[in-house]
Design a protein around this motif. Structure first.
Motif, PDB file in Angstrom:
ATOM      1  N   TYR A   1      70.847  36.729  32.316  1.00 52.78           N
ATOM      2  CA  TYR A   1      70.461  36.253  30.311  1.00 52.78           C
ATOM      3  C   TYR A   1      70.072  36.968  29.651  1.00 52.78           C
ATOM      4  O   TYR A   1      69.682  37.205  28.850  1.00 52.78           O
ATOM      5  CB  TYR A   1      69.077  35.468  30.809  1.00 52.78           C
ATOM      6  CG  TYR A   1      67.907  36.074  31.550  1.00 52.78           C
ATOM      7  CD1 TYR A   1      66.880  36.837  30.491  1.00 52.78           C
ATOM      8  CD2 TYR A   1      67.947  35.870  32.887  1.00 52.78           C
ATOM      9  CE1 TYR A   1      66.348  38.146  31.535  1.00 52.78           C
ATOM     10  CE2 TYR A   1      66.537  36.882  33.340  1.00 52.78           C
ATOM     11  CZ  TYR A   1      65.977  37.441  32.704  1.00 52.78           C
ATOM     12  OH  TYR A   1      64.827  38.453  33.260  1.00 52.78           O
TER      13      TYR A   1
ATOM     14  N   SER B   1      68.059  33.273  22.574  1.00 52.07           N
ATOM     15  CA  SER B   1      69.017  32.413  21.336  1.00 52.07           C
ATOM     16  C   SER B   1      69.460  30.806  21.602  1.00 52.07           C
ATOM     17  O   SER B   1      68.662  30.506  22.725  1.00 52.07           O
ATOM     18  CB  SER B   1      70.712  33.313  21.477  1.00 52.07           C
ATOM     19  OG  SER B   1      70.901  33.196  22.897  1.00 52.07           O
TER      20      SER B   1
ATOM     21  N   ASN C   1      72.088  29.712  22.624  1.00 51.70           N
ATOM     22  CA  ASN C   1      72.324  30.016  24.402  1.00 51.70           C
ATOM     23  C   ASN C   1      71.670  29.637  25.509  1.00 51.70           C
ATOM     24  O   ASN C   1      72.308  30.191  26.899  1.00 51.70           O
ATOM     25  CB  ASN C   1      73.817  30.102  24.068  1.00 51.70           C
ATOM     26  CG  ASN C   1      73.449  31.768  24.226  1.00 51.70           C
ATOM     27  OD1 ASN C   1      72.460  32.082  23.703  1.00 51.70           O
ATOM     28  ND2 ASN C   1      74.825  32.760  23.781  1.00 51.70           N
TER      29      ASN C   1
END
Length: 508
Positions: A334, A379, A381
């Motif tokens: 991530y 963010s 996403n």
């Protein structure tokens, strides 16, 4: 007190005591060695035990004198009044010294009435203070019990929360969750038993002392009224009523003597139990200890869960947060970056003994603050857009896990006080040192007031009968008028004789 005693007897089997290292201790054995009415006046040797009817029979023997005196008074004085009114037998105060006798009788009547009034005042003051001190003692015991119950329920709550803790979809092992379920059942049972035992016994004791208070207030008011009205020349009405009320005073005195004996026995029993806290005694009917097996399992399982949660956190931090996987590793990537997160401290070693955290480890207290420095901005996403190794969701899960561990770490150690019966010992020690002396003092004050009332009213009754037989005003006026008529008629006869001898004769 009979119904209350029966309820105690029926519920005595519910109170748990220590489960291991238990010995039997007879409390206040020497003090309670009294004749037992139910066993043919043999000596009672069972010690203090409010669930034993023979103990209450031995306590009742301490008030036998007041009870016998009340019965003898009821019979003898009732017969005397019956003879007085039915057969017409009277004690007359007459003669040359009747006025002085009446004055002395009236003076003594005032003195005895004043003694009864003082007794009523002492009784009123004593019962107010005694009742208040009794409620304070009961409230203290109930508060101690409620604190213990709350401690047990807090541990149960946090153990249940531990089952819901997850870090990156990692949960506690299934066998640990099953152990938590079984342990919660035992903890809830222990908490419910302690709460019900304390509440039931406190409510029964409260009812008894409320009844005693009502009886004392009634006796004080009625006897004070009778003593005052006795001086208002209402003897004919008051003699019969006082004859039947005076035994009630003795019976109330009997109840206070029973309370005094029972409270003194209880204080001595608590003092002896403090020196032998692991002994199995009848004090568990007042405030029971918590089962040692349950507390041992709770402490063991709490430490195990704390280490398991720390293991979950450190496993996630070491394998996911502190790793630097390529973007292709979708499960653990991530975009984490930056300094490595320190490991969380294990509070206990492999033997579940306390251990000291090293300088490189995070403690439970400051872990949430340190982790904030490693949290990144996410963010749209779901990837970190700033330097950091934890997303806000990961940070929330880690903080939730640490909070449960921290709560268990701080709520589980007080269970040692429950395991060793320290909370019961501290409670009884405070009662014997802070509550027992005032209770005994105010009961002595109540007994002194009842003694003054009993003696004052008894002697006043005797004087009421004597004073009631004094010459009434109508009798005095009748005697004076008869004397005046006799003296007047005597004078007239003397004048007639004198006039007959001095008047000259007439006739032949």
């Amino acid at each position: 007190m009979g119904s209350w005693k029966d309820e105690i007897l029926s519920s005595s089997g519910e109170a748990p005591g220590p489960a291991i290292d238990v010995s039997t201790l007879v409390l206040a054995a020497n003090r309670t060695k009294r004749p037992d009415i139910l066993s043919g006046f043999h000596k009672y040797r069972g010690g203090w035990d409010i669930a034993n009817k023979h103990y209450w029979a031995s306590v009742g023997f301490t008030g036998a004198a007041a009870f016998i005196l009340a019965i003898l008074w009821f019979i003898s004085f009732g017969l005397a009044l019956a003879v007085h009114y039915c057969c017409g037998c009277k004690i007359n105060i007459n003669g040359n010294g009747s006025s002085w006798s009446l004055r002395i009788c009236l003076l003594l009547l005032i003195v005895f009435t004043s003694a009864a009034a003082i007794g009523c005042i002492l009784l009123s003051v004593g019962q107010v203070e005694f009742h208040g001190e009794t409620l304070d003692t009961l409230n203290y015991v109930v508060n101690q019990s409620e604190y213990t119950v709350q401690t047990l329920r807090n541990v149960t709550e946090y153990l249940s929360l531990a089952k819901t803790v997850s870090v990156a979809q990692i949960f506690l092992p299934s066998d640990v969750e099953a152990d938590i379920d079984r342990l919660n059942v035992d903890l809830n049972t222990a908490a419910d038993t302690l709460e019900e035992t304390t509440d039931d016994n406190s409510s029964k004791i409260r009812e008894v002392f409320n009844a005693v208070r009502s009886a004392l207030i009634t006796i004080a008011a009625v006897m004070l009224l009778i003593s005052i009205l006795g001086l208002a020349d209402l003897h004919e009405l008051l003699q019969c009523s006082a004859v039947y009320l005076w035994p009630s005073t003795c019976d109330t005195h009997l109840v206070t003597l029973l309370c005094f004996s029972a409270i003194s026995d209880t204080c001595m029993a608590m003092s002896e139990w403090v020196e032998n806290p692991h002994a199995e005694t009848a004090l568990s009917n007042i405030l029971p200890c918590v089962d040692q097996r349950t507390t041992n399992q709770t402490l063991f399982k709490s430490k195990q869960v704390i280490n398991d949660i720390a293991n979950m956190v450190n496993g996630f931090v070491g394998s996911v947060a502190n790793s630097n996987p390529p973007p292709q590793a979708s499960s653990s990537y991530y975009n984490q970056s930056g300094p490595l997160i320190p490991a969380l401290c294990y509070p206990y070693d492999s033997q579940l003994q306390d251990r000291t955290c090293s300088a490189q480890e995070l403690s439970m207290e400051n872990a949430s603050l340190v982790w904030q420095n490693y949290t990144c901005t996410v963010s749209a996403n779901g990837l970190c857009s700033s330097v950091g190794r934890l997303t806000p969701n990961m940070y929330t899960e880690l903080v939730a896990a640490v909070n449960v561990s921290y709560a268990l770490e701080h709520y589980a150690p007080p269970l040692l006080n429950l395991q060793n019966c320290n909370f019961v010992r501290d409670t009884f020690r405070n009662i014997t040192s802070s509550y027992c002396p005032p209770l005994e003092h105010y009961l002595r004050l109540v007994n002194a007031g009842l003694a003054l009332i009993s003696v004052g009213v008894m002697l006043s009754l005797a004087l009421w009968i004597l004073y009631a037989n004094r010459p009434q005003r109508e009798e005095v006026f009748a005697k004076l008028s008869s004397r005046l008529r006799g003296s007047c008629s005597g004078k007239r006869s003397d004048n007639n004789i004198t006039s007959a001898s001095t008047t000259p004769g007439h006739g032949a």
